[in-house]
Write a protein that holds these residues in place. Structure first.
Motif, short mmCIF file in Angstrom:
data_model
loop_
_atom_site.label_atom_id
_atom_site.label_comp_id
_atom_site.label_asym_id
_atom_site.label_seq_id
_atom_site.Cartn_x
_atom_site.Cartn_y
_atom_site.Cartn_z
N LEU A 127 41.16 48.83 20.40
CA LEU A 127 42.62 48.74 20.43
C LEU A 127 43.02 47.30 20.70
N SER A 128 43.07 46.49 19.68
CA SER A 128 43.39 45.07 19.81
C SER A 128 44.82 44.89 20.29
N GLY A 129 45.00 43.99 21.25
CA GLY A 129 46.33 43.69 21.76
C GLY A 129 46.72 44.51 22.96
N GLU A 130 45.92 45.48 23.37
CA GLU A 130 46.23 46.29 24.54
C GLU A 130 45.33 45.89 25.70
N ASN A 131 45.92 45.75 26.86
CA ASN A 131 45.17 45.46 28.09
C ASN A 131 44.27 44.23 27.93
N ASN A 132 44.85 43.17 27.41
CA ASN A 132 44.06 41.95 27.18
C ASN A 132 43.69 41.27 28.50
N ILE A 133 42.55 40.60 28.49
CA ILE A 133 42.12 39.82 29.65
C ILE A 133 43.02 38.59 29.78
N ILE A 134 43.39 38.27 31.01
CA ILE A 134 44.22 37.09 31.29
C ILE A 134 43.31 35.96 31.76
N LEU A 135 43.47 34.80 31.15
CA LEU A 135 42.67 33.63 31.52
C LEU A 135 43.55 32.61 32.24
N TYR A 136 43.12 32.18 33.41
CA TYR A 136 43.79 31.12 34.16
C TYR A 136 42.90 29.87 34.15
N THR A 137 43.50 28.73 33.83
CA THR A 137 42.74 27.47 33.84
C THR A 137 43.56 26.40 34.54
N ALA A 138 42.85 25.42 35.06
CA ALA A 138 43.51 24.25 35.64
C ALA A 138 43.79 23.25 34.52
N PRO A 139 44.87 22.46 34.63
CA PRO A 139 45.16 21.47 33.59
C PRO A 139 44.00 20.51 33.41
N GLY A 140 43.63 20.26 32.15
CA GLY A 140 42.58 19.29 31.87
C GLY A 140 41.19 19.88 31.81
N THR A 141 41.02 21.17 32.08
CA THR A 141 39.68 21.74 32.03
C THR A 141 39.17 21.80 30.60
N THR A 142 37.89 21.59 30.43
CA THR A 142 37.27 21.62 29.09
C THR A 142 36.18 22.68 29.00
N MET A 143 36.03 23.48 30.06
CA MET A 143 34.91 24.41 30.13
C MET A 143 35.28 25.84 29.81
N SER A 144 36.56 26.16 29.70
CA SER A 144 36.97 27.56 29.62
C SER A 144 36.42 28.26 28.38
#
Length: 315
Positions: free
Chosen positions: A111-128
Motif C-alpha cells: 500500500l504505497s503512500g500509507e503509513n510512510n516512514i518519517i526521516l529526520y536529518t540535520a542540515p548539511g548531512t550527507t549520510m542519510s
C-alpha cells in the motif's frame, strides 16, 4: 644597595600592573579548566536513531537486527519522537527514523503512500541516503517472506515458498555487497583530553614578562631617578626589574605545565625560555634606548613570538 631589597620593590610594583596580573590569572584559569573539564569520548561510529510507533513481530525483529548490526552505523531505539529530534538537533545523532503505526502491514501489502516512514536529518548531512539503504535492506529481509505469502495468497504453499526464498537469497543468483575482511566491524571508543595550549601560552607570557620588566626600568630611568647611581647600580636595578617580572610567571608556568602535562621536557624548555628572556631583555637595554620605542616594538616582538611558538608546536 642589596639585590634582595631592590627585587622586592620591583616585585611589588610589577603586581600593580593590570596586564601582568591578568596574564597570571589567565594562565591559572586555563590550568583549572584543563583539569576540571571531563575527558571527551571520540567514537568511530555514526549514530542513527529509530522511534518505533509500530509494534509486533516485525517491529521487534527490526529493532533487534539494527541494534546488532556489524556496521559503521550505530542504531539505537529512541524512547520518543521528541527525544529523537532533540538528539539530531544537538548533533548526537546523524539522522533519525519514525516508523509509524501500521507501517509493516502497509509495506507487506504494497500500500504505497500509507503509513510512510518519517526521516529526520540535520542540515548539511550527507549520510542519510546510505543509512536509508541499510535500514530498508533490513526491513526487506524481515518482510520478504510475508510479502511473498501475501502475493501468492496460498497458505498451503507458504513453507515451500520460504524454502525457495531462502535458497534464492543465500544463492549466487543475486548481487550483494559482502564484507571482504571476514570479521566484525567494532566501533571502539577512544578517550582523549581536550587540548588547551597551556605550554605555548606559558612561553609567550614569559617573553612578555621580560619585556614588561625592561619597560618598567626604562620608565623609571627616564624620570632621572637613577642619575646619581654608578653603572653597577643601574645594572642591579635593571636585572632586578626584569627578574621580578619573569620569576612569578616562570614559577606559575612550571606549576601549570607540571599539572597539565606531568614532568616532561616542557619544564626544561620553560627554564631555557626564562633564561633567554632574561638575557635578551637585559641586552635590549643598550639597543632600545627609549621606552616609547620599546612600546612600539613590543607588540611586533610578541606577534613574532606567538607565530614562531605555535608554528613550532604544530610541526
Amino acid at each position: 644597595m642589596a639585590f634582595k631589597n631592590v627585587f622586592t620593590v620591583y616585585l611589588k610594583r610589577i603586581f600593580t600592573k593590570k596586564m601582568y596580573v591578568f596574564t597570571l590569572i589567565m594562565l591559572l584559569a586555563l590550568t583549572i579548566i584543563y583539569k576540571c573539564l571531563p575527558d571527551a569520548e571520540k567514537t568511530a561510529d555514526i549514530r542513527v536513531g529509530i522511534y518505533m510507533e509500530d509494534s509486533g513481530y516485525h517491529a521487534d525483529r527490526l529493532a533487534d537486527n539494527v541494534k546488532n548490526l556489524s556496521s559503521v552505523y550505530s542504531f539505537y531505539i529512541a524512547d520518543s519522537e521528541k527525544q529523537l529530534t532533540d538528539n539530531i538537533k544537538s548533533g548526537h545523532t546523524e539522522c533519525g527514523y519514525v516508523i509509524p503505526e501500521g507501517f509493516f502491514d502497509s509495506y507487506i501489502r504494497g500500500l504505497s503512500g500509507e503509513n510512510n516512514i518519517i526521516l529526520y536529518t540535520a542540515p548539511g548531512t550527507t549520510m542519510s541516503e546510505a543509512i536509508s539503504e541499510t535500514l530498508f535492506s533490513n526491513i526487506y529481509k524481515i518482510c520478504s517472506g510475508d510479502i511473498l505469502h501475501y502475493a501468492a495468497s496460498s497458505p498451503d504453499l507458504d513453507e515451500q515458498l520460504d524454502l525457495l526464498l531462502n535458497s534464492y537469497i543465500e544463492g549466487d543468483e543475486i548481487f550483494r555487497v559482502s564484507d571482504s575482511t571476514g570479521g566484525r566491524y567494532i566501533a571502539e571508543a577512544e578517550i582523549y583530553t581536550i587540548d588547551i595550549p597551556v605550554y605555548e601560552l606559558s612561553l609567550i607570557i614569559i617573553i612578555f614578562a621580560g619585556l614588561l620588566g625592561l619597560l618598567t626600568y626604562m620608565n623609571d630611568s627616564e624620570r632621572e631617578i637613577f642619575i646619581a647611581l654608578p653603572d653597577s647600580g643601574r645594572l642591579l636595578l635593571l636585572t632586578s626589574a626584569i627578574a621580578s617580572a619573569i620569576l612569578p610567571v616562570y614559577a606559575l608556568s612550571m606549576l601549570s605545565c607540571a599539572i597539565t602535562y606531568g614532568i616532561t621536557t616542557r619544564l626544561a624548555a620553560l627554564s631555557l625560555c626564562a633564561a633567554l628572556s632574561f638575557l635578551t631583555s637585559v641586552l635590549f637595554k643598550p639597543i632600545i634606548r627609549k621606552s616609547t620605542i620599546l612600546t612600539k616594538v613590543l607588540p611586533v616582538i610578541m606577534l613574532c613570538s606567538i607565530v614562531i611558538i605555535f608554528v613550532h608546536s604544530m610541526l
